[in-house]
Design a protein around this motif. Structure first.
Motif, PDB file in Angstrom:
ATOM      1  N   PHE A  23      -3.965 -15.541  31.638  1.00  0.00           N
ATOM      2  CA  PHE A  23      -3.456 -14.144  32.003  1.00  0.00           C
ATOM      3  C   PHE A  23      -4.543 -13.112  31.694  1.00  0.00           C
ATOM      4  O   PHE A  23      -5.138 -13.270  30.552  1.00  0.00           O
ATOM      5  N   ALA A  24      -4.892 -12.126  32.482  1.00  0.00           N
ATOM      6  CA  ALA A  24      -5.762 -10.859  32.126  1.00  0.00           C
ATOM      7  C   ALA A  24      -4.983 -10.361  30.860  1.00  0.00           C
ATOM      8  O   ALA A  24      -3.868 -10.024  30.891  1.00  0.00           O
ATOM      9  N   ARG A  25      -5.845  -9.706  30.130  1.00  0.00           N
ATOM     10  CA  ARG A  25      -5.612  -9.140  28.753  1.00  0.00           C
ATOM     11  C   ARG A  25      -5.166  -7.746  29.420  1.00  0.00           C
ATOM     12  O   ARG A  25      -5.811  -7.025  30.036  1.00  0.00           O
ATOM     13  N   PRO A  26      -3.865  -7.426  28.873  1.00  0.00           N
ATOM     14  CA  PRO A  26      -3.666  -5.826  29.232  1.00  0.00           C
ATOM     15  C   PRO A  26      -4.583  -4.908  28.543  1.00  0.00           C
ATOM     16  O   PRO A  26      -4.784  -5.083  27.346  1.00  0.00           O
ATOM     17  N   ARG A  27      -4.677  -3.794  29.173  1.00  0.00           N
ATOM     18  CA  ARG A  27      -5.539  -2.877  28.724  1.00  0.00           C
ATOM     19  C   ARG A  27      -4.710  -1.767  27.812  1.00  0.00           C
ATOM     20  O   ARG A  27      -3.914  -1.159  28.552  1.00  0.00           O
ATOM     21  N   VAL A  28      -5.013  -1.686  26.694  1.00  0.00           N
ATOM     22  CA  VAL A  28      -4.374  -0.757  25.723  1.00  0.00           C
ATOM     23  C   VAL A  28      -5.046   0.508  25.476  1.00  0.00           C
ATOM     24  O   VAL A  28      -6.139   0.614  24.731  1.00  0.00           O
ATOM     25  N   ALA A  29      -4.566   1.651  25.785  1.00  0.00           N
ATOM     26  CA  ALA A  29      -5.597   2.899  25.340  1.00  0.00           C
ATOM     27  C   ALA A  29      -5.121   3.157  23.966  1.00  0.00           C
ATOM     28  O   ALA A  29      -3.905   3.256  23.743  1.00  0.00           O
TER      29      ALA A  29
END
Length: 411
Positions: A175-181
């Protein structure tokens, strides 16, 4: 204000809803897959092991024949990587090395140190016994061809990489890594390489949170520090809304310049809770901001670094795991025994998570021992760096005494 257990249940419920939408899938080489989450099942391409395998150096035999303690001739030898050259004759043994295929007809392997050797013959020492199946792993004992060995959603570490390799997977779908701001706020913050002026501090929370996010399987996106100004916060939050998840550090207490909650409210955010009965981390905020038809879960973390770390480990890691497609994600707890001189009073109405150090692997079969780390409050980064866990003091506990079995939050 919810208790820790109530807040944890709310976060877990929302994480379960988020987990219903799986992330995009990408393919990576096996050697680059550590820290990712499987998007496919890993199946055995053949029996595991693919042949009956010796687990000791010694002699393949029939247990009944060897148990007579008579000398038996050595009629062959096989090392790992070779194939036995035929079946084992009656009343004979076959020299074999660890990992080598067991010849047909043998049902046990006698360890080399348990036999006497004499002129090409061996016999089991009179003091020893051998039973069928000893020191052999049968073909297919670990898995059969086609069996699912790892489910999609499994986190990939060294063990999963080894298993995938033995099944012939040179690349994996993940799975693509979730982008965390990561948005830090506060006029007092300066960059790490700056020379702080009076009343200023270096921004330690941004790199700390980025490390926590990366370790939990996310892609950290560190935004520019936002000033204690409504317009600056509005601009930063609009930018952060492009992420999959948002961590805001600072500005969530009740002071005059704690402007984060009003800024979130201006974005039509939904708040699940504002504050939790824990220490450190009581001002924690959890909710979702809405921007351009996007719904982004957020945590407003207290600005003190120990508070930020604890609240991420307790709550943020569960939501991030759901966004990453992990089957299991959440805070990790263990049991330990409280060390001498670590007695601690509770605080009525607050679950406490205090910096501590646990000595794992005592070796005597007892529980690990945990001792509190001396600290000067939730801004004490030196204490945070010395600790490897947090002692949990339940809100109903009046006091924990040395020698008691306690719960620890692993960091």
């Amino acid at each position: 204000m919810p208790s820790y257990e109530q807040a944890a249940a709310m976060v877990a419920a929302r994480a379960a809803e988020l987990a219903r939408t799986l992330p995009a899938v990408e393919r990576v080489e096996l050697e680059e897959s550590a820290g990712r989450v499987l998007a496919q099942a890993v199946c055995a391409d053949r029996d595991q092991p693919p042949f009956a395998r010796a687990t000791r150096d010694g002699f393949a035999c029939r247990a009944g024949e060897a148990s007579a303690h008579e000398y038996l001739p050595v009629v062959g030898a096989t090392r790992a990587g070779q194939v036995a050259g035929g079946a084992l004759p009656v009343q004979a043994v076959w020299e074999i090395m660890t990992g080598a295929p067991v010849p047909e007809g043998a049902d046990a392997v006698v360890m080399i140190e348990h036999v006497e050797v004499d002129a090409g013959r061996v016999r089991l020492l009179p003091s020893r016994k051998i039973a069928a199946g000893e020191n052999i792993v049968p073909q297919g004992a670990e898995a059969r061809a086609g069996d699912e060995l790892l489910a999609g959603g499994s986190a990939i570490t060294f063990a999963q990489i080894a298993l995938a390799a033995t099944c012939g997977y040179s690349a994996l779908e993940v799975f693509a890594r979730p982008r965390v701001a990561i948005l830090t706020t506060g006029d007092e913050l300066v960059s790490v390489d700056a020379n702080p002026g009076p009343g200023q501090i270096r921004n330690s929370n941004a790199p700390m949170l980025a490390a926590l996010v990366a370790a939990a399987g996310g892609e950290p996106w560190v935004l520019a520090t936002a000033a204690d100004d409504a317009a600056a916060l509005d601009k930063s939050l609009a930018e952060a809304a492009e992420a999959d998840m948002l961590l805001i550090s600072g500005g969530v207490s009740a002071g005059k310049f704690d402007l984060v909650e009003p800024a979130l409210a201006r974005m039509d955010s939904k708040f699940h809770f504002t504050g939790v009965r824990i220490q450190p981390g009581k001002p924690l905020v959890f909710g979702e901001l809405r921007h351009k038809r996007r719904v982004v879960p957020f945590f407003g973390l207290p600005g003190n670094p120990v508070s930020s770390a604890v609240t991420f480990l307790l709550f943020g890691i569960r939501v991030l795991g759901a966004l990453a497609g992990r089957l299991e994600a959440g805070p990790r707890f263990a049991l330990a025994r409280l060390a001498k001189d670590s007695d601690r009073h509770g605080k009525p109405g607050l679950t406490r998570f205090l910096p501590a150090r646990c000595t794992f692997g005592g070796g005597d079969g007892d529980l690990p021992e945990v001792a509190l780390v001396s600290w000067q409050g939730s801004g004490d980064l030196a204490a945070l760096a010395r600790c490897n866990c947090f002692l949990v003091i339940p809100e109903e506990a009046e006091r924990l005494l040395a020698g008691e079995v306690v719960r620890i939050l692993l960091s």
